[in-house]
Design a protein around this motif. Structure first.
Motif, PDB file in Angstrom:
ATOM      1  N   LEU A  72       8.917  -8.650  13.032  1.00 34.51           N
ATOM      2  CA  LEU A  72       8.847  -9.940  12.363  1.00 34.51           C
ATOM      3  C   LEU A  72       9.014  -9.694  10.877  1.00 34.51           C
ATOM      4  CD1 LEU A  72       5.712 -11.426  14.168  1.00 34.51           C
ATOM      5  CD2 LEU A  72       8.116 -11.669  14.819  1.00 34.51           C
ATOM      6  N   LEU A  73       9.728 -10.588  10.186  1.00 39.20           N
ATOM      7  CA  LEU A  73      10.056 -10.387   8.782  1.00 39.20           C
ATOM      8  C   LEU A  73       9.713 -11.633   7.981  1.00 39.20           C
ATOM      9  CD1 LEU A  73      13.302  -8.866   7.289  1.00 39.20           C
ATOM     10  CD2 LEU A  73      12.606 -11.159   6.582  1.00 39.20           C
ATOM     11  N   LEU A  74       9.116 -11.432   6.809  1.00 35.68           N
ATOM     12  CA  LEU A  74       8.908 -12.495   5.832  1.00 35.68           C
ATOM     13  C   LEU A  74       9.865 -12.238   4.678  1.00 35.68           C
ATOM     14  CD1 LEU A  74       4.987 -12.683   5.811  1.00 35.68           C
ATOM     15  CD2 LEU A  74       6.614 -13.984   7.222  1.00 35.68           C
ATOM     16  N   GLN A  75      10.621 -13.255   4.305  1.00 33.81           N
ATOM     17  CA  GLN A  75      11.751 -13.063   3.398  1.00 33.81           C
ATOM     18  C   GLN A  75      11.396 -13.315   1.933  1.00 33.81           C
ATOM     19  OE1 GLN A  75      15.022 -15.944   3.573  1.00 33.81           O
ATOM     20  NE2 GLN A  75      16.459 -14.242   3.740  1.00 33.81           N
ATOM     21  N   ASP A  76      11.861 -12.412   1.110  1.00 37.54           N
ATOM     22  CA  ASP A  76      11.865 -12.590  -0.346  1.00 37.54           C
ATOM     23  C   ASP A  76      13.215 -13.202  -0.713  1.00 37.54           C
ATOM     24  OD1 ASP A  76      12.146 -12.298  -3.120  1.00 37.54           O
ATOM     25  OD2 ASP A  76      12.611 -10.161  -2.948  1.00 37.54           O
ATOM     26  N   HIS A  77      13.202 -14.460  -1.144  1.00 41.60           N
ATOM     27  CA  HIS A  77      14.460 -15.102  -1.553  1.00 41.60           C
ATOM     28  C   HIS A  77      14.384 -15.560  -3.008  1.00 41.60           C
ATOM     29  CE1 HIS A  77      18.368 -16.847  -1.005  1.00 41.60           C
ATOM     30  NE2 HIS A  77      18.320 -16.774   0.316  1.00 41.60           N
ATOM     31  N   GLY A  78      13.485 -14.912  -3.777  1.00 41.34           N
ATOM     32  CA  GLY A  78      13.404 -15.218  -5.189  1.00 41.34           C
ATOM     33  C   GLY A  78      12.651 -16.488  -5.532  1.00 41.34           C
ATOM     34  N   HIS A  79      11.948 -17.082  -4.551  1.00 44.46           N
ATOM     35  CA  HIS A  79      11.123 -18.260  -4.800  1.00 44.46           C
ATOM     36  C   HIS A  79       9.699 -17.967  -4.341  1.00 44.46           C
ATOM     37  CE1 HIS A  79      15.238 -20.026  -4.138  1.00 44.46           C
ATOM     38  NE2 HIS A  79      14.923 -20.584  -5.294  1.00 44.46           N
ATOM     39  N   GLN A  80       8.736 -18.620  -4.973  1.00 42.44           N
ATOM     40  CA  GLN A  80       7.350 -18.394  -4.576  1.00 42.44           C
ATOM     41  C   GLN A  80       7.037 -19.137  -3.278  1.00 42.44           C
ATOM     42  OE1 GLN A  80       4.252 -18.439  -7.568  1.00 42.44           O
ATOM     43  NE2 GLN A  80       2.858 -19.485  -6.157  1.00 42.44           N
ATOM     44  N   VAL A  81       6.641 -18.365  -2.286  1.00 45.08           N
ATOM     45  CA  VAL A  81       6.235 -18.909  -0.988  1.00 45.08           C
ATOM     46  C   VAL A  81       5.031 -18.088  -0.527  1.00 45.08           C
ATOM     47  CG1 VAL A  81       6.898 -19.353   1.407  1.00 45.08           C
ATOM     48  CG2 VAL A  81       8.597 -19.593  -0.421  1.00 45.08           C
ATOM     49  N   SER A  82       4.004 -18.765  -0.041  1.00 46.95           N
ATOM     50  CA  SER A  82       2.786 -18.087   0.389  1.00 46.95           C
ATOM     51  C   SER A  82       2.600 -18.206   1.897  1.00 46.95           C
ATOM     52  CB  SER A  82       1.567 -18.686  -0.324  1.00 46.95           C
ATOM     53  OG  SER A  82       1.640 -18.466  -1.717  1.00 46.95           O
ATOM     54  N   PHE A  83       1.939 -17.190   2.462  1.00 50.21           N
ATOM     55  CA  PHE A  83       1.691 -17.129   3.902  1.00 50.21           C
ATOM     56  C   PHE A  83       0.226 -16.778   4.147  1.00 50.21           C
ATOM     57  CE2 PHE A  83       6.074 -15.910   3.102  1.00 50.21           C
ATOM     58  CZ  PHE A  83       6.794 -16.636   4.042  1.00 50.21           C
ATOM     59  N   ARG A  84      -0.314 -17.291   5.225  1.00 50.88           N
ATOM     60  CA  ARG A  84      -1.663 -16.924   5.651  1.00 50.88           C
ATOM     61  C   ARG A  84      -1.827 -17.251   7.139  1.00 50.88           C
ATOM     62  NH1 ARG A  84      -5.358 -21.793   2.862  1.00 50.88           N
ATOM     63  NH2 ARG A  84      -4.857 -23.387   4.452  1.00 50.88           N
ATOM     64  N   SER A  85      -2.941 -16.845   7.699  1.00 46.37           N
ATOM     65  CA  SER A  85      -3.235 -17.116   9.131  1.00 46.37           C
ATOM     66  C   SER A  85      -2.064 -16.696  10.019  1.00 46.37           C
ATOM     67  CB  SER A  85      -3.606 -18.583   9.339  1.00 46.37           C
ATOM     68  OG  SER A  85      -4.803 -18.907   8.647  1.00 46.37           O
ATOM     69  N   LEU A  86      -1.586 -15.481   9.804  1.00 41.37           N
ATOM     70  CA  LEU A  86      -0.504 -14.923  10.608  1.00 41.37           C
ATOM     71  C   LEU A  86      -1.143 -14.328  11.869  1.00 41.37           C
ATOM     72  CD1 LEU A  86       1.269 -12.995   7.715  1.00 41.37           C
ATOM     73  CD2 LEU A  86       1.702 -15.327   8.449  1.00 41.37           C
ATOM     74  N   LYS A  87      -0.835 -14.893  13.022  1.00 35.94           N
ATOM     75  CA  LYS A  87      -1.491 -14.424  14.250  1.00 35.94           C
ATOM     76  C   LYS A  87      -0.500 -14.450  15.409  1.00 35.94           C
ATOM     77  CE  LYS A  87      -3.607 -19.009  14.788  1.00 35.94           C
ATOM     78  NZ  LYS A  87      -4.916 -19.737  14.861  1.00 35.94           N
TER      79      LYS A  87
END
Length: 262
Positions: free
Chosen positions: A242-257
């Motif tokens: 599984l991948l979380l992408q860096d696209h040069g914008h601020q995006v936050s993630f939590r509760s990854l299950k």
């Protein structure tokens, strides 16, 4: 006729009223408070029994690494306030801290994640990432699109909206009723379910917004008409990160299950 004698129906009503007034009152039923949502980055007892596991503990980057190295990126990402955040740069794909991937790979799974977009943001959660293609930008895979549809130009590209929020990027548009859409800056819940049968579903805030059969003739026809046609067998890996992408914008993630499906 005795005018002082009530008619039978009136007498019955008066008797019923008298009984209500003299009968003891039943004790009031206690109000049951609605179940509270679990705190971010935690599992309920029921989730633990069902086999769910956290992929982010809320305080460290444990379980994640750079898509281009063995360690977590030294810049471009931060863990703070219970969130895993890719920081704003210049909007270029995988050019700041770079994408991050899970240490483990998965075959069939139910993956739930909360995400928070900033105005104009673009990112993605990509699954079945193998790293075999050696692309200059983000590794390829099946992408749950994360996008500010109203502000980012990518929403108007592609075909029939297949680059909008919660879509299978460049392949299948998400059908999002108003009830499942939240304003930019609010926390949303994304979810991808891949069954052992290879049936796949995308959800946004509890609403199923698309589904497809991985590897089916219909799926391969969509791939053939997309930017992914240059990679043989695209999207059909047996297992992947599984991948979380860096696209040069601020995006936050939590509760990854995640819950692996058998």
């Amino acid at each position: 006729m005795n005018l002082l004698r009530p008619a039978p129906r009136v007498a019955r009503c008066l008797l019923g009223a008298a009984l209500l007034l003299t009968a003891p009152l039943s004790p009031a039923r206690p109000r049951v408070a609605p179940a509270e949502a679990p705190a971010p980055n935690t599992l309920t007892a029921a989730e633990r029994r069902q086999g769910w596991r956290l992929l982010f503990d809320g305080t460290t980057s444990a379980g994640w690494r750079s898509a281009k190295g063995v360690a977590f990126p030294t810049h471009g990402w931060q863990v703070a306030n219970g969130a895993l955040t890719t920081l704003a740069a210049d909007g270029k794909e995988s050019a700041n801290g770079g994408d991050i991937i899970t240490a483990a790979q998965y075959r069939a799974f139910d993956f739930s994640f909360e995400f928070q977009l900033t105005p104009g943001a673009n990112s993605g959660m990509i699954y079945f990432v193998t790293l075999a293609e050696q692309t200059p930008g983000s590794p390829i895979g099946l992408e749950y699109q994360l996008l500010d549809d109203a502000r980012h130009p990518d929403a108007k590209l592609g075909t029939n909206g297949d680059r909008t929020l919660a879509s299978l990027y460049d392949l299948i548009p998400a059908v999002k009723p108003a009830a499942c859409q939240r304003p930019i800056g609010a926390w949303n819940v994304g979810r991808v379910v891949v069954y052992p049968s290879q049936h796949v579903e995308h959800y946004l805030n509890g609403v199923k917004v698309l589904e497809y059969e991985r590897g089916s003739p219909a799926f391969r026809t969509l791939v053939a008409g997309s930017k992914y046609h240059v990679w043989p067998g695209f999207g059909e890996a047996v297992a992947g990160h599984l991948l979380l992408q860096d696209h040069g914008h601020q995006v936050s993630f939590r509760s990854l299950k995640i819950k692996e499906l058998r």
